[in-house]
Write a protein that holds these residues in place. Structure first.
Motif, mmCIF file in Angstrom:
data_model
loop_
_atom_site.group_PDB
_atom_site.id
_atom_site.type_symbol
_atom_site.label_atom_id
_atom_site.label_comp_id
_atom_site.label_asym_id
_atom_site.label_seq_id
_atom_site.Cartn_x
_atom_site.Cartn_y
_atom_site.Cartn_z
ATOM 1 N N PHE A 31 0.829 -1.180 0.000
ATOM 2 C CA PHE A 31 0.000 0.000 0.000
ATOM 3 C C PHE A 31 0.873 1.242 0.000
ATOM 4 N N ARG A 32 0.879 1.911 -1.128
ATOM 5 C CA ARG A 32 1.684 3.121 -1.228
ATOM 6 C C ARG A 32 3.097 2.877 -0.733
ATOM 7 N N GLN A 33 3.590 3.763 0.115
ATOM 8 C CA GLN A 33 4.948 3.643 0.629
ATOM 9 C C GLN A 33 4.959 2.830 1.902
ATOM 10 N N PHE A 34 3.865 2.219 2.172
ATOM 11 C CA PHE A 34 3.612 1.580 3.450
ATOM 12 C C PHE A 34 4.733 0.667 3.911
ATOM 13 N N LEU A 35 5.323 -0.070 3.014
ATOM 14 C CA LEU A 35 6.253 -1.070 3.498
ATOM 15 C C LEU A 35 7.578 -1.067 2.781
ATOM 16 N N VAL A 36 7.818 -0.046 2.016
ATOM 17 C CA VAL A 36 9.092 -0.039 1.333
ATOM 18 C C VAL A 36 10.150 0.588 2.239
ATOM 19 N N GLU A 37 11.364 0.433 1.865
ATOM 20 C CA GLU A 37 12.446 0.946 2.684
ATOM 21 C C GLU A 37 12.391 2.467 2.697
ATOM 22 N N ASP A 38 12.671 3.034 3.879
ATOM 23 C CA ASP A 38 12.517 4.474 4.027
ATOM 24 C C ASP A 38 13.680 5.255 3.453
ATOM 25 N N ASP A 39 14.847 4.674 3.558
ATOM 26 C CA ASP A 39 15.977 5.480 3.121
ATOM 27 C C ASP A 39 17.082 4.581 2.604
ATOM 28 N N GLY A 40 18.196 5.223 2.306
ATOM 29 C CA GLY A 40 19.347 4.462 1.843
ATOM 30 C C GLY A 40 19.252 4.106 0.378
ATOM 31 N N HIS A 95 18.277 1.553 -1.086
ATOM 32 C CA HIS A 95 17.120 0.805 -1.568
ATOM 33 C C HIS A 95 15.805 1.503 -1.269
ATOM 34 N N LYS A 96 15.880 2.818 -1.176
ATOM 35 C CA LYS A 96 14.692 3.592 -0.885
ATOM 36 C C LYS A 96 13.550 3.223 -1.838
ATOM 37 N N ASP A 97 12.385 3.141 -1.266
ATOM 38 C CA ASP A 97 11.176 2.862 -2.048
ATOM 39 C C ASP A 97 11.159 1.478 -2.686
ATOM 40 N N ARG A 98 12.016 0.601 -2.201
ATOM 41 C CA ARG A 98 11.931 -0.746 -2.734
ATOM 42 C C ARG A 98 11.545 -1.713 -1.615
ATOM 43 N N PHE A 99 10.977 -2.811 -2.018
ATOM 44 C CA PHE A 99 10.481 -3.764 -1.037
ATOM 45 C C PHE A 99 11.546 -4.830 -0.777
ATOM 46 N N ASP A 100 11.864 -5.024 0.499
ATOM 47 C CA ASP A 100 12.896 -5.980 0.873
ATOM 48 C C ASP A 100 12.244 -7.347 1.048
ATOM 49 N N ILE A 101 12.274 -8.146 -0.003
ATOM 50 C CA ILE A 101 11.559 -9.422 0.018
ATOM 51 C C ILE A 101 12.216 -10.396 0.989
ATOM 52 N N LYS A 102 13.519 -10.251 1.185
ATOM 53 C CA LYS A 102 14.205 -11.167 2.091
ATOM 54 C C LYS A 102 13.785 -10.894 3.533
ATOM 55 N N ALA A 103 13.990 -9.664 3.988
ATOM 56 C CA ALA A 103 13.711 -9.370 5.389
ATOM 57 C C ALA A 103 12.216 -9.382 5.694
ATOM 58 N N ASP A 145 1.459 -10.172 -10.103
ATOM 59 C CA ASP A 145 2.625 -10.423 -9.258
ATOM 60 C C ASP A 145 2.404 -9.847 -7.868
ATOM 61 N N ARG A 146 1.860 -8.645 -7.847
ATOM 62 C CA ARG A 146 1.615 -8.004 -6.553
ATOM 63 C C ARG A 146 0.622 -8.814 -5.749
ATOM 64 N N LEU A 147 -0.371 -9.295 -6.440
ATOM 65 C CA LEU A 147 -1.394 -10.084 -5.758
ATOM 66 C C LEU A 147 -0.787 -11.381 -5.227
ATOM 67 N N LYS A 148 0.077 -11.957 -6.045
ATOM 68 C CA LYS A 148 0.706 -13.212 -5.671
ATOM 69 C C LYS A 148 1.566 -13.012 -4.426
ATOM 70 N N LEU A 149 2.342 -11.947 -4.429
ATOM 71 C CA LEU A 149 3.179 -11.664 -3.272
ATOM 72 C C LEU A 149 2.320 -11.391 -2.045
ATOM 73 N N ARG A 172 17.051 -9.195 -3.797
ATOM 74 C CA ARG A 172 16.477 -8.949 -2.480
ATOM 75 C C ARG A 172 15.520 -7.765 -2.472
ATOM 76 N N PHE A 173 15.876 -6.723 -3.196
ATOM 77 C CA PHE A 173 15.044 -5.524 -3.176
ATOM 78 C C PHE A 173 14.232 -5.423 -4.455
ATOM 79 N N ILE A 174 12.953 -5.276 -4.282
ATOM 80 C CA ILE A 174 12.074 -5.294 -5.446
ATOM 81 C C ILE A 174 11.443 -3.929 -5.634
#
Lengths: 635, 222
Positions: A508-517, A519-527, A607-611, A596-598
């Motif tokens: 949902f929006r920026q809800f769960l992506v990385e805040d900074d660094g 990989h900003k705005d990417r989703f950390d599928i590993k962690a 894909d989003r639905l699948k994840l 790792r970062f998507i």
């Protein structure tokens, strides 16, 4: 009549499944009947137990929360579908939908869609899948609309892996008629650059001529050059059906001492010829198969040679993934080859050491490699344990193994397993220890847990011996379980760690992506998605005193044996893990990184639905852990 | 002159249109059909300029019904190059154009006795009325609502003396603007604005239809 508004709606919907699989005129009809709704934040689209509307909804702007009682169970944003219950017309709404932001929705008549999708399987499948993620019992085996269909497709095919590789007809067969003169046939073969020609009658194979026939029957002068092919052909031909495995084809060739097989529709010479398989084709296909590669590994004399093989493995893996071969098989093969590479690197290094081994040792693969889940080239994590020696010799022994370890890690680095930035490698004096030192180390982690030690435990607990003395490792494992037995609260700490990364509610929006660094705005599928499952499996397996199972999928399978009552949940975890592993691997291949970062923007809706479907099991297993280990008291 | 108008036999479509007004409606918003519409014209002079296109869309039970909409392009002799850059309608153009009379007949048939809603509704109704007059008919009988006026009743409006453009209100409401300055696009946007205003004003769900027509500004005169 022109309808600008419907066209705008069409432009919006056409990019989202299931609408993207509808034909243009069908989707346009749908759009012309859309009802647009505007909802203030906090207002309801429908409430639990309300009578079903005759439409379902697509979020155009804003966000709609789906609530069970007062609990938010899902968030739908732009392009998401909700209220699909209207499609199945069964009882009233089970959940409520409320605008959690000011929202605009498109209401789409369920009757209309139904007419359109009954003939469209893609759209149908997608809707079933969406629906499955919103049902009350998403793990039930009876629901056909599971998201996991892709992973499940090959599930029943548990046979030997080679069976999955069926023979491919490589080229269209080169054919001629039986009254063709030999020289014309030879010309056709030369023009097509093939070593054989099939003599066919009405597309049915009746004979074959190979280079060998020309050599033994024409060049020797036994038959004149103007003989007809009929006179020199070998007949009848041996036929196999399409989809025969490479192994079977090979057996047929060996059995009949022939080098060419005809592939026909039903495997007899009475049906249409579809291709020719030569011994050479089999050789070519087998240089890129796992057993061939493992043989090559064993023959390799340098790290550079191993690197070449590792690159081939990458290609093999990509091919398997494209063929939708089950990820569990693929990961097993990759793990086996990685292990062989590692063993070979150790063997070469041992040869390079001038002095003989002072005592026995074992090489441990840690983390994802230890769990046999390493698909892409990631950092190397390893450790070394050597047998206890008298204290006078300790210093010398340790120096010897440190030197050996640095030779090995250097080779692994050359192969493509980069040095671990956190120095979690056997070449680090901290992780190159004698057996009693390791026992002490683990005991210390277990009896005096703090955040760092728990973190180290999670990495070191997933060790697997890849080389050396088995007894050392077994001894170490026994000692660990003994320590845990005597200090049970350690498990609660481990449990706390296992739930520290709750799964996101949705993308949902920026809800769960990385805040900074970086990989900003990417989703950390590993962690965010894989580690929670890995941690949960490890914790539960350890709590059952189950030894020797490091692989997350195998761990969950063990747990199903232990707790049949939780079968659905654990099976869902396995499915989720497989999806995530495949996903990460594909991402890694695509972007040539660890995967790792998507970038969420790069994902399409399914894909989003699948994840998103993977988050449910994660949430549930964390809930189970919370209850089982009384974590509410600890938080 | 009056005699000529009154004595002229009324066409069937007009009789039908008038007939709709015999139906009595409850004083409720729910169940009532609103028609949000917009006209693109050759200019702003109701008496001289002409309608080039009409976009209209129905709103009922808080939903915009795309299936219940109307989009018309009119054949007009009067053409002003200057306004083309606003509405983009060329005299030739590719859209299927119909004569003004035919368009107005379609419009009457579409709106029936619904409540008409438009932004600065006076102008759009005025344009249609001018067309009706040219056809020898009387004015529209529908009740009308102006989103520009309704907006002033919401908490969003800071200064009730100002006139607010559709663009301004869309920005305030954070609505994405598509197809601005086409009759259909504007009618759709106006419909969204209308829904938003209704939900802002009607958060208690107790508002009656008549409350929409009550002009709060009048209070000062009492």
């Amino acid at each position: 009549m022109k309808n600008t508004i419907a066209e705008r709606i069409y432009d919006f919907l056409k990019d989202f499944p299931p609408f993207n699989s509808l034909e243009r005129n069908h989707l346009m009809t749908l759009c012309e009947q859309v009802k647009v709704g505007y909802y203030e934040k906090g207002s309801y689209i429908f409430k639990t137990n309300e009578e079903l509307h005759n439409s379902f909804y697509v979020v155009k702007d804003g966000a709609i929360g789906i609530f069970r009682d007062a609990i938010l169970v899902d968030k739908c944003d732009e392009g998401d579908i909700f209220g699909l219950r209207a499609l199945i017309r069964k009882s009233n709404y089970q959940l409520s939908a409320r605008a959690i932001e000011e929202s605009i929705t498109y209401a789409i008549s369920s009757n209309l869609l139904e007419d359109l999708i009954t003939s469209n399987t893609n759209a149908n499948k997608f809707l079933l899948a969406s629906f499955a993620t919103n049902t009350l019992r998403p793990y039930s085996n009876t629901s056909n609309g599971r998201l996991y269909s892709q992973e499940g497709e090959f599930q029943d095919n548990n046979g030997d892996f080679i069976h999955l590789q069926s023979v491919k007809k490589l080229k269209p067969p080169v054919i001629c008629r039986e009254d063709t003169p030999v020289d014309s046939a030879a010309k056709i073969m030369t023009d097509n650059r093939v070593g054989s020609i099939i003599i066919a009658d009405n597309k049915k194979p009746i004979g074959i001529i190979t280079d060998k026939d020309l050599r033994t029957k024409i060049a020797t002068g036994i038959f004149p050059i103007d003989a007809k092919v009929k006179q020199i052909m070998s007949s009848p031909v041996i036929c196999i059906p399409e989809n025969t495995s490479v192994a079977e084809a090979q057996i047929v060739m060996l059995r009949d001492r022939i080098t060419h097989l005809c592939i026909t529709k039903d495997g007899t010479s009475h049906t249409e010829l579809v291709g020719v398989l030569s011994e050479h084709d089999i050789v070519v296909s087998s240089t890129n198969n796992p057993s061939f590669l493992i043989k090559e590994v064993k023959r390799a004399q340098s790290a550079e040679k191993l690197l070449g093989i590792r690159i081939q493995v990458q290609g093999l893996m990509e091919r398997y993934l494209k063929q939708h071969i089950p990820i569990f098989f693929v990961s097993k093969i990759v793990a086996a080859i990685n292990e062989a590479i590692c063993q070979r690197a150790i063997a070469i290094s041992l040869e390079e050491m001038k002095n003989p081994l002072p005592t026995s040792f074992a090489w441990l693969a840690l983390g994802s490699q230890g769990r046999r889940e390493q698909m892409l080239l990631t950092d190397q994590d390893n450790a070394l344990v050597f047998e206890d020696v008298p204290s006078a010799q300790y210093k010398k022994t340790k120096a010897y193994f440190l030197k050996l370890a640095s030779l090995i890690t250097k080779k692994l680095n050359t192969v493509g397993f980069e040095y671990c930035p956190a120095e979690m490698m056997a070449s680090n004096p901290k992780w190159c220890l004698s057996l009693s030192e390791w026992k002490q180390q683990f005991n210390n982690w277990i009896t005096h847990p703090d955040e760092d030690k728990i973190m180290l435990s999670t990495i070191f607990f997933d060790y697997e011996r890849s080389y050396g003395n088995r007894h050392l490792v077994d001894d170490m494992s026994d000692s660990i379980f003994k320590s845990i037995d005597s200090y049970g609260i350690f498990l609660n700490f481990l449990a706390l760690n296992a739930i520290k990364n709750p799964p996101p509610l949705s993308f949902f929006r920026q809800f769960l992506v990385e805040d900074d660094g970086e990989h900003k705005d990417r989703f950390d599928i590993k962690a965010r998605a894989m580690m929670p499952l890995v941690d949960a499996a490890r914790l539960l397996v350890i709590s059952y005193n189950i030894k020797g199972h490091n692989n997350t999928i195998l761990r969950f399978e063990k747990l199903i044996e232990e707790e049949p009552q939780n079968r659905d949940l654990y099976a869902a975890c396995i499915d989720a893990f497989k999806i995530l592993l495949r996903f990460r691997t594909l991402q890694g291949i695509k972007h040539n990184d660890s995967g790792r970062f998507i970038d969420l923007k790069s994902l399409n809706k399914s894909d989003r639905l699948k994840l998103k479907g993977c988050f449910g099991p994660i949430r549930d297993i964390q809930e189970l852990i919370k209850v089982r280990f009384n974590l509410s008291q600890m938080m | 002159m009056f005699a000529r108008i009154f004595n002229k036999p009324r066409p069937d479509y007009w009789q039908k249109y008038i007939g709709h007004f015999k139906t009595k409606h409850k004083n409720e918003i729910a169940g009532r059909r609103f028609v949000v519409f917009d006209t693109e014209t050759t200019g702003l002079d109701v008496s001289k300029d002409r309608i080039l296109s009409i976009g209209a869309i129905a709103v009922m039970n808080d939903k915009i019904d795309v299936g219940d909409s109307l989009e018309l392009y009119l054949k007009q002799e009067l053409f002003k190059a200057g306004t083309v850059e606003i509405h983009g309608l060329l005299k030739g153009g590719n859209d299927v154009k119909i004569p003004e009379e035919e368009a107005i007949v379609s419009f009457l048939d579409f709106i029936k006795d619904s409540i008409l809603v438009a932004h600065h509704v006076g102008f759009d109704v005025g344009m249609v009325n001018a067309g009706l007059t040219r056809m020898g008919l009387t004015k529209l009988r529908n009740k009308v609502l102006d989103t520009g006026v309704l907006y002033k009743k919401t908490g969003f409006c800071k200064n009730k003396e100002n006139l607010y453009s559709l663009d301004y209100i869309c920005d305030q409401f954070k609505l994405k603007k598509h197809d601005r300055h086409t009759a259909s696009g504007d009618s759709y946007l106006t419909a969204l604005v209308f829904l938003k205003i209704i939900s802002l004003l009607n958060n208690s769900k107790k508002m009656k239809l008549n409350d929409l027509f009550f002009n709060s500004d009048r209070r000062g005169l009492l």
